[in-house]
Design a protein around this motif. Structure first.
Motif, PDB file in Angstrom:
ATOM      1  N   GLN A 106       0.823  -1.196   0.000  1.00 42.03           N
ATOM      2  CA  GLN A 106       0.000   0.000   0.000  1.00 42.03           C
ATOM      3  C   GLN A 106       0.866   1.258   0.000  1.00 42.03           C
ATOM      4  O   GLN A 106       2.083   1.187  -0.144  1.00 42.03           O
ATOM      5  N   GLN A 107       0.219   2.427   0.109  1.00 44.96           N
ATOM      6  CA  GLN A 107       0.843   3.699  -0.234  1.00 44.96           C
ATOM      7  C   GLN A 107       2.108   3.996   0.557  1.00 44.96           C
ATOM      8  O   GLN A 107       3.105   4.450  -0.004  1.00 44.96           O
ATOM      9  N   GLU A 108       2.092   3.746   1.871  1.00 49.56           N
ATOM     10  CA  GLU A 108       3.270   4.082   2.662  1.00 49.56           C
ATOM     11  C   GLU A 108       4.488   3.286   2.216  1.00 49.56           C
ATOM     12  O   GLU A 108       5.616   3.770   2.250  1.00 49.56           O
ATOM     13  N   ARG A 109       4.272   2.039   1.795  1.00 49.23           N
ATOM     14  CA  ARG A 109       5.393   1.230   1.343  1.00 49.23           C
ATOM     15  C   ARG A 109       5.929   1.761   0.023  1.00 49.23           C
ATOM     16  O   ARG A 109       7.131   1.736  -0.220  1.00 49.23           O
ATOM     17  N   ASP A 110       5.055   2.238  -0.842  1.00 53.48           N
ATOM     18  CA  ASP A 110       5.508   2.890  -2.071  1.00 53.48           C
ATOM     19  C   ASP A 110       6.242   4.182  -1.754  1.00 53.48           C
ATOM     20  O   ASP A 110       7.214   4.544  -2.398  1.00 53.48           O
TER      21      ASP A 110
ATOM     22  N   LEU B 267       9.643   0.862   3.376  1.00 53.66           N
ATOM     23  CA  LEU B 267       9.185  -0.496   3.634  1.00 53.66           C
ATOM     24  C   LEU B 267       8.653  -1.169   2.371  1.00 53.66           C
ATOM     25  O   LEU B 267       7.552  -1.701   2.342  1.00 53.66           O
ATOM     26  N   ALA B 268       9.407  -1.110   1.325  1.00 56.52           N
ATOM     27  CA  ALA B 268       9.055  -1.812   0.088  1.00 56.52           C
ATOM     28  C   ALA B 268      10.337  -2.335  -0.519  1.00 56.52           C
ATOM     29  O   ALA B 268      11.342  -1.633  -0.578  1.00 56.52           O
ATOM     30  N   THR B 269      10.306  -3.596  -0.968  1.00 54.62           N
ATOM     31  CA  THR B 269      11.505  -4.253  -1.463  1.00 54.62           C
ATOM     32  C   THR B 269      11.324  -4.633  -2.918  1.00 54.62           C
ATOM     33  O   THR B 269      10.369  -5.345  -3.258  1.00 54.62           O
ATOM     34  N   LEU B 270      12.232  -4.151  -3.763  1.00 49.94           N
ATOM     35  CA  LEU B 270      12.201  -4.557  -5.161  1.00 49.94           C
ATOM     36  C   LEU B 270      12.283  -6.073  -5.271  1.00 49.94           C
ATOM     37  O   LEU B 270      13.085  -6.714  -4.589  1.00 49.94           O
TER      38      LEU B 270
ATOM     39  N   GLU C  38      11.832   6.924  -5.518  1.00 47.32           N
ATOM     40  CA  GLU C  38      11.193   7.024  -6.830  1.00 47.32           C
ATOM     41  C   GLU C  38      11.638   5.886  -7.748  1.00 47.32           C
ATOM     42  O   GLU C  38      10.849   5.360  -8.538  1.00 47.32           O
ATOM     43  N   TYR C  39      12.891   5.472  -7.649  1.00 44.24           N
ATOM     44  CA  TYR C  39      13.376   4.399  -8.525  1.00 44.24           C
ATOM     45  C   TYR C  39      12.628   3.095  -8.278  1.00 44.24           C
ATOM     46  O   TYR C  39      12.459   2.284  -9.193  1.00 44.24           O
ATOM     47  N   LYS C  40      12.171   2.875  -7.063  1.00 43.29           N
ATOM     48  CA  LYS C  40      11.383   1.679  -6.778  1.00 43.29           C
ATOM     49  C   LYS C  40       9.996   1.777  -7.414  1.00 43.29           C
ATOM     50  O   LYS C  40       9.492   0.808  -7.991  1.00 43.29           O
ATOM     51  N   ARG C  41       9.385   2.955  -7.289  1.00 42.35           N
ATOM     52  CA  ARG C  41       8.024   3.101  -7.818  1.00 42.35           C
ATOM     53  C   ARG C  41       7.975   2.904  -9.320  1.00 42.35           C
ATOM     54  O   ARG C  41       6.975   2.419  -9.859  1.00 42.35           O
ATOM     55  N   ARG C  42       9.047   3.287 -10.027  1.00 39.51           N
ATOM     56  CA  ARG C  42       9.060   3.115 -11.481  1.00 39.51           C
ATOM     57  C   ARG C  42       9.024   1.635 -11.876  1.00 39.51           C
ATOM     58  O   ARG C  42       8.678   1.309 -12.995  1.00 39.51           O
ATOM     59  N   GLN C  43       9.412   0.757 -10.965  1.00 43.77           N
ATOM     60  CA  GLN C  43       9.459  -0.674 -11.259  1.00 43.77           C
ATOM     61  C   GLN C  43       8.298  -1.433 -10.631  1.00 43.77           C
ATOM     62  O   GLN C  43       8.266  -2.665 -10.648  1.00 43.77           O
TER      63      GLN C  43
ATOM     64  N   ARG D 166       4.800  12.571 -11.690  1.00 45.57           N
ATOM     65  CA  ARG D 166       5.940  12.577 -12.617  1.00 45.57           C
ATOM     66  C   ARG D 166       7.116  13.264 -11.944  1.00 45.57           C
ATOM     67  O   ARG D 166       7.305  14.465 -12.055  1.00 45.57           O
ATOM     68  N   TYR D 167       7.858  12.466 -11.240  1.00 42.31           N
ATOM     69  CA  TYR D 167       8.977  12.968 -10.465  1.00 42.31           C
ATOM     70  C   TYR D 167      10.233  12.285 -10.958  1.00 42.31           C
ATOM     71  O   TYR D 167      10.252  11.068 -11.135  1.00 42.31           O
ATOM     72  N   PRO D 168      11.316  13.037 -11.211  1.00 45.66           N
ATOM     73  CA  PRO D 168      12.529  12.404 -11.745  1.00 45.66           C
ATOM     74  C   PRO D 168      13.209  11.510 -10.726  1.00 45.66           C
ATOM     75  O   PRO D 168      13.166  11.762  -9.522  1.00 45.66           O
ATOM     76  N   ILE D 169      13.826  10.452 -11.219  1.00 48.27           N
ATOM     77  CA  ILE D 169      14.622   9.579 -10.361  1.00 48.27           C
ATOM     78  C   ILE D 169      15.964  10.226 -10.042  1.00 48.27           C
ATOM     79  O   ILE D 169      16.437  10.209  -8.909  1.00 48.27           O
ATOM     80  N   THR D 170      16.586  10.804 -11.057  1.00 51.36           N
ATOM     81  CA  THR D 170      17.959  11.306 -10.956  1.00 51.36           C
ATOM     82  C   THR D 170      17.977  12.824 -10.909  1.00 51.36           C
ATOM     83  O   THR D 170      17.363  13.487 -11.761  1.00 51.36           O
ATOM     84  N   ASN D 171      18.663  13.366  -9.931  1.00 53.21           N
ATOM     85  CA  ASN D 171      18.862  14.811  -9.824  1.00 53.21           C
ATOM     86  C   ASN D 171      20.315  15.086  -9.478  1.00 53.21           C
ATOM     87  O   ASN D 171      20.851  14.524  -8.510  1.00 53.21           O
ATOM     88  N   GLY D 172      20.957  15.914 -10.261  1.00 54.53           N
ATOM     89  CA  GLY D 172      22.315  16.320  -9.913  1.00 54.53           C
ATOM     90  C   GLY D 172      22.322  17.188  -8.683  1.00 54.53           C
ATOM     91  O   GLY D 172      23.294  17.212  -7.914  1.00 54.53           O
ATOM     92  N   TYR D 173      21.233  17.910  -8.467  1.00 49.37           N
ATOM     93  CA  TYR D 173      21.110  18.752  -7.270  1.00 49.37           C
ATOM     94  C   TYR D 173      19.861  18.310  -6.539  1.00 49.37           C
ATOM     95  O   TYR D 173      18.780  18.237  -7.100  1.00 49.37           O
ATOM     96  N   ARG D 174      20.003  17.952  -5.285  1.00 48.56           N
ATOM     97  CA  ARG D 174      18.856  17.575  -4.484  1.00 48.56           C
ATOM     98  C   ARG D 174      18.957  18.256  -3.131  1.00 48.56           C
ATOM     99  O   ARG D 174      19.888  18.021  -2.375  1.00 48.56           O
TER     100      ARG D 174
END
Length: 459
Positions: free
Chosen positions: A314-318, A322-325, A425-430, A447-455
Protein backbone atom coordinates in the motif's frame (compact mmCIF):
# COMPACT_ATOMS: atom_id res chain seq x y z
CA UNK A 1 -17.29 7.92 -28.59
CA UNK A 2 -14.47 7.28 -31.03
CA UNK A 3 -11.25 8.84 -32.43
CA UNK A 4 -12.51 10.83 -35.40
CA UNK A 5 -10.38 11.99 -38.34
CA UNK A 6 -10.37 15.49 -39.73
CA UNK A 7 -9.85 16.02 -43.45
CA UNK A 8 -6.25 17.07 -42.73
CA UNK A 9 -5.65 13.65 -41.09
CA UNK A 10 -5.50 15.02 -37.55
CA UNK A 11 -7.47 13.12 -34.93
CA UNK A 12 -10.27 14.39 -32.71
CA UNK A 13 -11.85 12.97 -29.61
CA UNK A 14 -15.31 12.54 -31.10
CA UNK A 15 -18.85 11.44 -30.25
CA UNK A 16 -21.48 10.27 -32.73
CA UNK A 17 -25.21 10.57 -32.11
CA UNK A 18 -27.20 7.80 -33.81
CA UNK A 19 -30.85 7.90 -34.82
CA UNK A 20 -33.09 5.93 -37.18
CA UNK A 21 -30.18 3.65 -38.07
CA UNK A 22 -27.80 6.41 -39.13
CA UNK A 23 -25.33 8.95 -37.77
CA UNK A 24 -27.26 12.17 -37.26
CA UNK A 25 -24.41 14.19 -35.77
CA UNK A 26 -20.73 14.09 -34.80
CA UNK A 27 -19.24 16.27 -32.10
CA UNK A 28 -15.52 16.94 -31.75
CA UNK A 29 -14.42 17.62 -28.20
CA UNK A 30 -13.46 21.27 -27.70
CA UNK A 31 -11.78 21.15 -24.28
CA UNK A 32 -8.80 18.78 -24.12
CA UNK A 33 -7.58 18.12 -20.57
CA UNK A 34 -3.85 17.93 -20.05
CA UNK A 35 -3.45 17.48 -16.30
CA UNK A 36 -3.40 14.65 -13.78
CA UNK A 37 -3.94 11.40 -15.72
CA UNK A 38 -5.00 13.19 -18.92
CA UNK A 39 -2.72 13.75 -21.93
CA UNK A 40 -5.28 14.55 -24.63
CA UNK A 41 -3.39 17.45 -26.18
CA UNK A 42 -0.67 15.00 -27.17
CA UNK A 43 -3.04 13.01 -29.34
CA UNK A 44 -6.10 15.05 -30.32
CA UNK A 45 -6.93 18.32 -32.00
CA UNK A 46 -9.77 20.33 -30.43
CA UNK A 47 -13.10 20.92 -32.07
CA UNK A 48 -14.20 24.49 -32.65
CA UNK A 49 -17.98 24.34 -33.20
CA UNK A 50 -20.97 23.28 -31.12
CA UNK A 51 -22.93 20.23 -32.18
CA UNK A 52 -26.72 20.51 -31.96
CA UNK A 53 -28.96 17.98 -33.72
CA UNK A 54 -32.71 17.34 -33.75
CA UNK A 55 -33.86 14.03 -32.27
CA UNK A 56 -37.64 13.35 -32.20
CA UNK A 57 -38.34 17.06 -32.17
CA UNK A 58 -35.81 17.90 -29.43
CA UNK A 59 -32.75 20.04 -30.13
CA UNK A 60 -29.93 18.10 -28.45
CA UNK A 61 -26.51 19.60 -27.71
CA UNK A 62 -23.81 16.92 -27.70
CA UNK A 63 -20.75 17.40 -25.48
CA UNK A 64 -17.83 15.26 -24.28
CA UNK A 65 -16.60 15.14 -20.68
CA UNK A 66 -14.24 18.11 -20.21
CA UNK A 67 -16.52 20.28 -22.39
CA UNK A 68 -18.71 20.90 -19.33
CA UNK A 69 -15.85 21.69 -16.94
CA UNK A 70 -15.61 25.17 -18.44
CA UNK A 71 -18.59 27.38 -19.37
CA UNK A 72 -17.89 28.18 -23.06
CA UNK A 73 -18.82 24.90 -24.86
CA UNK A 74 -22.12 24.69 -22.96
CA UNK A 75 -22.94 28.32 -23.72
CA UNK A 76 -22.08 27.75 -27.38
CA UNK A 77 -24.47 24.79 -27.53
CA UNK A 78 -27.23 26.93 -25.97
CA UNK A 79 -26.56 29.72 -28.46
CA UNK A 80 -26.80 27.20 -31.31
CA UNK A 81 -30.31 26.28 -30.21
CA UNK A 82 -29.86 23.36 -27.80
CA UNK A 83 -32.80 22.56 -25.52
CA UNK A 84 -31.16 19.57 -23.85
CA UNK A 85 -27.52 18.68 -23.15
CA UNK A 86 -26.20 15.13 -23.52
CA UNK A 87 -22.65 14.58 -22.21
CA UNK A 88 -20.72 11.33 -22.67
CA UNK A 89 -17.82 10.68 -20.32
CA UNK A 90 -14.91 8.45 -19.45
CA UNK A 91 -14.49 10.18 -16.11
CA UNK A 92 -12.10 8.27 -13.82
CA UNK A 93 -12.95 7.55 -10.22
CA UNK A 94 -11.37 9.16 -7.23
CA UNK A 95 -12.78 9.41 -3.75
CA UNK A 96 -15.41 12.17 -3.69
CA UNK A 97 -15.44 12.59 -7.48
CA UNK A 98 -19.23 12.18 -7.91
CA UNK A 99 -19.92 15.19 -5.70
CA UNK A 100 -17.49 17.22 -7.80
CA UNK A 101 -19.06 16.08 -11.09
CA UNK A 102 -22.55 17.00 -9.97
CA UNK A 103 -21.38 20.38 -8.67
CA UNK A 104 -19.83 21.15 -12.07
CA UNK A 105 -22.94 19.95 -13.91
CA UNK A 106 -25.13 22.06 -11.62
CA UNK A 107 -23.08 25.15 -12.38
CA UNK A 108 -23.45 24.56 -16.13
CA UNK A 109 -27.20 23.83 -16.23
CA UNK A 110 -28.10 26.77 -14.02
CA UNK A 111 -25.87 29.02 -16.12
CA UNK A 112 -27.65 28.19 -19.39
CA UNK A 113 -31.03 27.07 -18.08
CA UNK A 114 -30.99 23.65 -19.78
CA UNK A 115 -31.35 20.09 -18.45
CA UNK A 116 -28.52 17.58 -18.82
CA UNK A 117 -28.06 13.83 -19.24
CA UNK A 118 -24.59 12.89 -17.98
CA UNK A 119 -23.49 9.40 -19.09
CA UNK A 120 -20.30 7.87 -17.65
CA UNK A 121 -18.69 4.58 -18.61
CA UNK A 122 -18.21 1.67 -16.19
CA UNK A 123 -14.91 -0.21 -16.44
CA UNK A 124 -11.39 -0.67 -15.14
CA UNK A 125 -8.36 0.08 -17.29
CA UNK A 126 -4.91 -0.30 -15.75
CA UNK A 127 -4.86 2.06 -12.76
CA UNK A 128 -8.02 3.93 -13.76
CA UNK A 129 -11.52 2.87 -12.76
CA UNK A 130 -14.56 4.44 -14.37
CA UNK A 131 -17.40 4.24 -11.90
CA UNK A 132 -20.51 5.09 -13.91
CA UNK A 133 -22.92 6.97 -11.59
CA UNK A 134 -24.61 8.46 -14.66
CA UNK A 135 -27.35 10.98 -13.87
CA UNK A 136 -29.98 13.33 -15.24
CA UNK A 137 -30.29 16.89 -13.90
CA UNK A 138 -32.97 19.47 -14.54
CA UNK A 139 -32.31 23.12 -15.35
CA UNK A 140 -32.43 24.10 -11.68
CA UNK A 141 -29.61 21.68 -10.80
CA UNK A 142 -31.73 19.01 -9.15
CA UNK A 143 -30.69 15.39 -9.77
CA UNK A 144 -33.79 13.64 -11.17
CA UNK A 145 -32.17 10.25 -11.77
CA UNK A 146 -28.85 8.67 -10.74
CA UNK A 147 -27.57 5.24 -11.71
CA UNK A 148 -25.67 3.18 -9.13
CA UNK A 149 -21.85 3.20 -9.26
CA UNK A 150 -19.67 0.34 -10.54
CA UNK A 151 -22.64 -1.42 -12.17
CA UNK A 152 -23.23 -1.59 -15.92
CA UNK A 153 -26.83 -1.20 -16.99
CA UNK A 154 -29.34 0.45 -19.30
CA UNK A 155 -31.11 3.26 -17.45
CA UNK A 156 -33.93 5.10 -19.16
CA UNK A 157 -34.71 8.77 -18.61
CA UNK A 158 -37.71 10.39 -20.34
CA UNK A 159 -37.48 14.03 -21.36
CA UNK A 160 -40.73 15.85 -22.09
CA UNK A 161 -41.74 19.33 -23.13
CA UNK A 162 -43.67 21.27 -20.53
CA UNK A 163 -44.74 24.89 -21.02
CA UNK A 164 -42.21 25.28 -23.82
CA UNK A 165 -39.24 23.85 -21.90
CA UNK A 166 -37.61 20.40 -21.91
CA UNK A 167 -37.60 18.71 -18.51
CA UNK A 168 -36.53 15.23 -17.35
CA UNK A 169 -39.05 12.96 -15.70
CA UNK A 170 -38.03 11.81 -12.25
CA UNK A 171 -36.62 8.30 -11.88
CA UNK A 172 -34.66 6.23 -9.36
CA UNK A 173 -31.88 8.16 -7.61
CA UNK A 174 -29.18 5.84 -6.30
CA UNK A 175 -27.90 6.84 -2.88
CA UNK A 176 -24.38 8.22 -2.61
CA UNK A 177 -22.00 5.65 -1.15
CA UNK A 178 -19.78 6.26 1.85
CA UNK A 179 -16.13 6.90 1.07
CA UNK A 180 -15.22 3.40 2.27
CA UNK A 181 -17.94 1.72 0.19
CA UNK A 182 -17.04 3.64 -2.95
CA UNK A 183 -13.28 3.01 -2.62
CA UNK A 184 -13.93 -0.68 -2.00
CA UNK A 185 -16.20 -0.84 -5.05
CA UNK A 186 -13.50 0.79 -7.18
CA UNK A 187 -10.88 -1.70 -5.98
CA UNK A 188 -13.13 -4.66 -6.74
CA UNK A 189 -13.99 -3.40 -10.22
CA UNK A 190 -10.35 -2.58 -10.95
CA UNK A 191 -9.19 -6.09 -10.01
CA UNK A 192 -12.04 -7.82 -11.85
CA UNK A 193 -11.48 -5.98 -15.12
CA UNK A 194 -7.68 -6.23 -14.97
CA UNK A 195 -7.76 -9.99 -14.51
CA UNK A 196 -10.74 -10.77 -16.74
CA UNK A 197 -9.87 -8.51 -19.66
CA UNK A 198 -6.38 -10.04 -19.80
CA UNK A 199 -7.86 -13.51 -19.88
CA UNK A 200 -6.13 -14.67 -16.69
CA UNK A 201 -7.90 -17.66 -15.13
CA UNK A 202 -7.21 -16.26 -11.66
CA UNK A 203 -4.65 -14.81 -9.27
CA UNK A 204 -1.92 -16.06 -6.95
CA UNK A 205 -1.20 -13.80 -3.99
CA UNK A 206 0.93 -13.87 -0.89
CA UNK A 207 -0.96 -14.06 2.40
CA UNK A 208 1.17 -12.88 5.32
CA UNK A 209 -1.30 -12.78 8.19
CA UNK A 210 -1.14 -8.97 8.14
CA UNK A 211 -3.82 -6.38 7.43
CA UNK A 212 -2.72 -5.49 3.89
CA UNK A 213 -2.79 -9.00 2.47
CA UNK A 214 -5.99 -9.81 4.38
CA UNK A 215 -7.78 -6.88 2.74
CA UNK A 216 -6.32 -7.72 -0.67
CA UNK A 217 -7.54 -11.30 -0.35
CA UNK A 218 -11.07 -10.12 0.41
CA UNK A 219 -11.00 -7.77 -2.58
CA UNK A 220 -9.74 -10.53 -4.87
CA UNK A 221 -12.45 -12.94 -3.75
CA UNK A 222 -15.19 -10.32 -4.08
CA UNK A 223 -13.91 -9.45 -7.56
CA UNK A 224 -13.26 -12.94 -8.94
CA UNK A 225 -14.82 -15.54 -6.68
CA UNK A 226 -12.89 -17.90 -4.37
CA UNK A 227 -12.34 -20.50 -7.09
CA UNK A 228 -10.09 -18.06 -8.99
CA UNK A 229 -7.86 -17.11 -6.03
CA UNK A 230 -4.84 -19.05 -4.74
CA UNK A 231 -3.36 -17.70 -1.48
CA UNK A 232 0.19 -18.63 -0.52
CA UNK A 233 1.79 -18.21 2.88
CA UNK A 234 5.61 -18.13 2.65
CA UNK A 235 6.92 -18.17 6.22
CA UNK A 236 10.49 -17.57 7.32
CA UNK A 237 12.14 -17.83 10.75
CA UNK A 238 10.62 -14.48 11.65
CA UNK A 239 7.00 -15.37 10.86
CA UNK A 240 4.99 -15.55 14.06
CA UNK A 241 2.55 -18.32 14.90
CA UNK A 242 -0.16 -15.66 15.04
CA UNK A 243 0.52 -14.77 11.40
CA UNK A 244 0.42 -18.43 10.37
CA UNK A 245 -2.87 -19.01 12.20
CA UNK A 246 -4.53 -15.84 10.95
CA UNK A 247 -3.53 -16.39 7.32
CA UNK A 248 -4.96 -19.91 7.41
CA UNK A 249 -8.15 -18.60 9.04
CA UNK A 250 -8.59 -15.91 6.36
CA UNK A 251 -8.15 -18.44 3.56
CA UNK A 252 -10.60 -20.83 5.19
CA UNK A 253 -13.28 -18.19 5.76
CA UNK A 254 -13.09 -17.00 2.15
CA UNK A 255 -12.88 -20.51 0.71
CA UNK A 256 -9.77 -20.06 -1.42
CA UNK A 257 -7.06 -22.54 -2.30
CA UNK A 258 -4.32 -22.17 0.30
CA UNK A 259 -0.70 -23.30 0.24
CA UNK A 260 2.19 -22.93 2.69
CA UNK A 261 5.58 -22.64 1.01
CA UNK A 262 8.39 -22.13 3.52
CA UNK A 263 11.28 -19.96 2.38
CA UNK A 264 13.47 -20.76 5.37
CA UNK A 265 15.87 -23.04 3.47
CA UNK A 266 16.13 -20.56 0.62
CA UNK A 267 16.56 -17.75 3.12
CA UNK A 268 19.43 -19.47 4.93
CA UNK A 269 21.77 -19.82 1.94
CA UNK A 270 21.76 -16.19 0.77
CA UNK A 271 22.43 -15.06 4.34
CA UNK A 272 25.42 -17.39 4.52
CA UNK A 273 26.64 -16.22 1.15
CA UNK A 274 26.29 -12.60 2.21
CA UNK A 275 27.90 -13.02 5.60
CA UNK A 276 30.41 -10.27 6.15
CA UNK A 277 28.86 -7.97 3.57
CA UNK A 278 28.23 -4.60 5.21
CA UNK A 279 29.20 -6.06 8.53
CA UNK A 280 26.61 -8.61 9.65
CA UNK A 281 23.79 -10.86 8.45
CA UNK A 282 21.35 -8.72 10.39
CA UNK A 283 22.37 -5.65 8.39
CA UNK A 284 20.66 -4.15 5.37
CA UNK A 285 20.84 -7.25 3.13
CA UNK A 286 19.73 -9.55 5.92
CA UNK A 287 16.59 -7.50 6.45
CA UNK A 288 15.73 -7.46 2.79
CA UNK A 289 16.02 -11.18 2.08
CA UNK A 290 12.85 -12.40 3.82
CA UNK A 291 10.84 -10.07 1.60
CA UNK A 292 12.75 -10.50 -1.63
CA UNK A 293 12.88 -14.28 -1.75
CA UNK A 294 9.13 -14.95 -2.04
CA UNK A 295 9.23 -13.33 -5.48
CA UNK A 296 10.97 -16.35 -7.03
CA UNK A 297 8.86 -18.84 -5.10
CA UNK A 298 5.54 -17.25 -6.00
CA UNK A 299 6.60 -16.78 -9.61
CA UNK A 300 6.89 -20.54 -9.98
CA UNK A 301 3.26 -20.93 -8.90
CA UNK A 302 2.15 -18.14 -11.21
CA UNK A 303 3.84 -19.73 -14.20
CA UNK A 304 2.46 -23.14 -13.29
CA UNK A 305 -1.11 -21.89 -12.98
CA UNK A 306 -0.88 -19.25 -15.78
CA UNK A 307 -2.43 -16.79 -13.37
CA UNK A 308 -1.65 -13.20 -12.44
CA UNK A 309 0.18 -12.26 -9.24
CA UNK A 310 -1.52 -9.83 -6.89
CA UNK A 311 0.61 -7.45 -4.81
CA UNK A 312 -0.70 -6.26 -1.42
CA UNK A 313 1.65 -3.29 -0.96
CA UNK A 314 0.00 0.00 0.00
CA UNK A 315 0.84 3.70 -0.23
CA UNK A 316 3.27 4.08 2.66
CA UNK A 317 5.39 1.23 1.34
CA UNK A 318 5.51 2.89 -2.07
CA UNK A 319 6.29 6.23 -0.49
CA UNK A 320 8.83 5.21 2.12
CA UNK A 321 11.39 2.52 2.85
CA UNK A 322 9.18 -0.50 3.63
CA UNK A 323 9.06 -1.81 0.09
CA UNK A 324 11.50 -4.25 -1.46
CA UNK A 325 12.20 -4.56 -5.16
CA UNK A 326 11.42 -8.07 -6.40
CA UNK A 327 9.99 -8.85 -2.95
CA UNK A 328 6.71 -7.38 -1.72
CA UNK A 329 6.82 -5.16 -4.83
CA UNK A 330 6.66 -8.20 -7.08
CA UNK A 331 3.37 -8.98 -8.76
CA UNK A 332 1.23 -8.19 -11.76
CA UNK A 333 -1.26 -5.86 -10.09
CA UNK A 334 -1.30 -4.00 -6.76
CA UNK A 335 -4.95 -3.33 -5.82
CA UNK A 336 -4.34 -1.21 -2.70
CA UNK A 337 -1.18 0.64 -3.77
CA UNK A 338 -3.01 4.00 -3.58
CA UNK A 339 -4.58 3.33 -0.17
CA UNK A 340 -3.04 4.88 2.92
CA UNK A 341 -2.61 2.65 5.96
CA UNK A 342 -5.44 4.34 7.84
CA UNK A 343 -7.69 3.86 4.81
CA UNK A 344 -6.71 0.17 4.75
CA UNK A 345 -8.00 -0.16 8.32
CA UNK A 346 -11.24 1.65 7.43
CA UNK A 347 -11.73 -0.61 4.40
CA UNK A 348 -11.12 -3.70 6.52
CA UNK A 349 -13.78 -2.55 8.99
CA UNK A 350 -16.15 -1.83 6.09
CA UNK A 351 -15.61 -5.28 4.55
CA UNK A 352 -16.07 -6.99 7.91
CA UNK A 353 -19.35 -5.10 8.21
CA UNK A 354 -20.58 -7.00 5.13
CA UNK A 355 -19.46 -10.30 6.68
CA UNK A 356 -16.52 -10.95 8.97
CA UNK A 357 -13.60 -12.32 6.94
CA UNK A 358 -10.63 -10.52 8.53
CA UNK A 359 -9.81 -11.68 12.08
CA UNK A 360 -10.13 -8.86 14.59
CA UNK A 361 -6.64 -9.42 15.99
CA UNK A 362 -5.21 -8.81 12.49
CA UNK A 363 -6.79 -5.36 12.70
CA UNK A 364 -5.76 -4.81 16.33
CA UNK A 365 -2.14 -6.00 16.24
CA UNK A 366 0.75 -3.59 15.63
CA UNK A 367 1.66 -3.73 11.92
CA UNK A 368 4.89 -5.55 11.10
CA UNK A 369 6.59 -6.79 7.95
CA UNK A 370 8.23 -9.51 10.12
CA UNK A 371 11.61 -8.96 8.52
CA UNK A 372 13.42 -9.69 11.77
CA UNK A 373 12.64 -10.66 15.34
CA UNK A 374 10.14 -8.34 17.07
CA UNK A 375 10.23 -5.92 14.14
CA UNK A 376 7.43 -3.31 13.87
CA UNK A 377 6.63 -0.78 11.16
CA UNK A 378 7.06 1.93 13.81
CA UNK A 379 10.77 1.04 14.03
CA UNK A 380 11.32 2.68 10.64
CA UNK A 381 8.36 5.04 10.17
CA UNK A 382 6.40 7.58 12.20
CA UNK A 383 3.00 6.46 13.51
CA UNK A 384 0.52 6.16 10.65
CA UNK A 385 -1.66 8.82 12.28
CA UNK A 386 1.24 11.20 11.58
CA UNK A 387 2.60 9.65 8.38
CA UNK A 388 -0.65 9.49 6.41
CA UNK A 389 -1.57 13.20 6.54
CA UNK A 390 2.03 14.18 5.75
CA UNK A 391 2.02 11.98 2.64
CA UNK A 392 -1.39 13.28 1.57
CA UNK A 393 -0.30 16.89 1.98
CA UNK A 394 2.83 16.34 -0.12
CA UNK A 395 1.51 13.99 -2.79
CA UNK A 396 -2.04 15.26 -3.27
CA UNK A 397 -1.70 18.92 -2.32
CA UNK A 398 1.89 19.67 -3.42
CA UNK A 399 2.65 21.35 -0.09
CA UNK A 400 6.21 22.17 0.96
CA UNK A 401 7.97 21.12 4.15
CA UNK A 402 7.20 24.49 5.71
CA UNK A 403 3.53 24.38 4.73
CA UNK A 404 3.08 20.86 6.11
CA UNK A 405 4.95 21.71 9.32
CA UNK A 406 2.65 24.72 9.72
CA UNK A 407 -0.23 22.25 10.14
CA UNK A 408 1.33 21.17 13.43
CA UNK A 409 3.73 18.42 12.37
CA UNK A 410 7.31 18.21 13.57
CA UNK A 411 9.48 19.74 10.87
CA UNK A 412 12.23 17.13 11.14
CA UNK A 413 9.68 14.35 10.76
CA UNK A 414 8.16 16.03 7.72
CA UNK A 415 11.58 16.44 6.14
CA UNK A 416 12.48 12.82 6.77
CA UNK A 417 9.24 11.55 5.23
CA UNK A 418 9.58 13.72 2.13
CA UNK A 419 13.18 12.61 1.67
CA UNK A 420 12.07 8.98 1.79
CA UNK A 421 9.43 9.64 -0.87
CA UNK A 422 11.98 11.25 -3.17
CA UNK A 423 14.70 8.66 -2.61
CA UNK A 424 12.36 5.79 -3.45
CA UNK A 425 11.19 7.02 -6.83
CA UNK A 426 13.38 4.40 -8.53
CA UNK A 427 11.38 1.68 -6.78
CA UNK A 428 8.02 3.10 -7.82
CA UNK A 429 9.06 3.11 -11.48
CA UNK A 430 9.46 -0.67 -11.26
CA UNK A 431 6.24 -1.33 -9.38
CA UNK A 432 3.14 -2.97 -10.86
CA UNK A 433 0.07 -0.85 -11.59
CA UNK A 434 -2.76 -0.57 -9.11
CA UNK A 435 -6.11 1.14 -8.70
CA UNK A 436 -6.10 4.92 -8.36
CA UNK A 437 -8.52 6.14 -5.68
CA UNK A 438 -7.01 9.45 -4.52
CA UNK A 439 -6.84 12.86 -6.14
CA UNK A 440 -3.24 12.21 -7.09
CA UNK A 441 -1.59 8.80 -7.09
CA UNK A 442 1.83 7.38 -7.77
CA UNK A 443 1.66 6.46 -11.45
CA UNK A 444 0.32 8.42 -14.39
CA UNK A 445 -0.26 11.65 -12.49
CA UNK A 446 2.98 11.55 -10.45
CA UNK A 447 5.94 12.58 -12.62
CA UNK A 448 8.98 12.97 -10.47
CA UNK A 449 12.53 12.40 -11.75
CA UNK A 450 14.62 9.58 -10.36
CA UNK A 451 17.96 11.31 -10.96
CA UNK A 452 18.86 14.81 -9.82
CA UNK A 453 22.31 16.32 -9.91
CA UNK A 454 21.11 18.75 -7.27
CA UNK A 455 18.86 17.58 -4.48
CA UNK A 456 17.99 19.80 -1.59
CA UNK A 457 17.68 18.06 1.75
CA UNK A 458 14.17 18.56 3.09
CA UNK A 459 15.27 18.48 6.71
Amino acid sequence: GFPGNYTDHTIANAAALLGAGRVVGVHRKAELPNYKVFDEKRYFHPGSRPTVVTVKGFRVGVLICEDIWVPEPVRSARAAGAELLVVINASPYECGKQREREAIARARVTDVGLPMAYVNTVSGQDELVFDGNSFAMDATGEVCMRAPPFVEGLYRVDFVRERGRVVPRSGPVAAELSDEASVYGALVLGVRDYVTKHGFPGVVMGLSGGIDSALTLAIAVDALGPERVHAVMMPSRYTSQMSLDDAADEARQLGVKYSVLSIEDVHRDPRDAGRGVRGAPGGYHGREHPVALPDAAADGLVQQDRTDAADHRQQERDGGRLATLYGDMAGGFAPIKDCSKLLVYRLAAYRNGLGAVIPQRVIDRAPSAELRADQKDSDALPPYEVLDPILAAFIEEDLSVEEIAARGFDRATVGRVLDLVKRNEYKRRQAPPGVRVSRRAFGRDWRYPITNGYRRESR
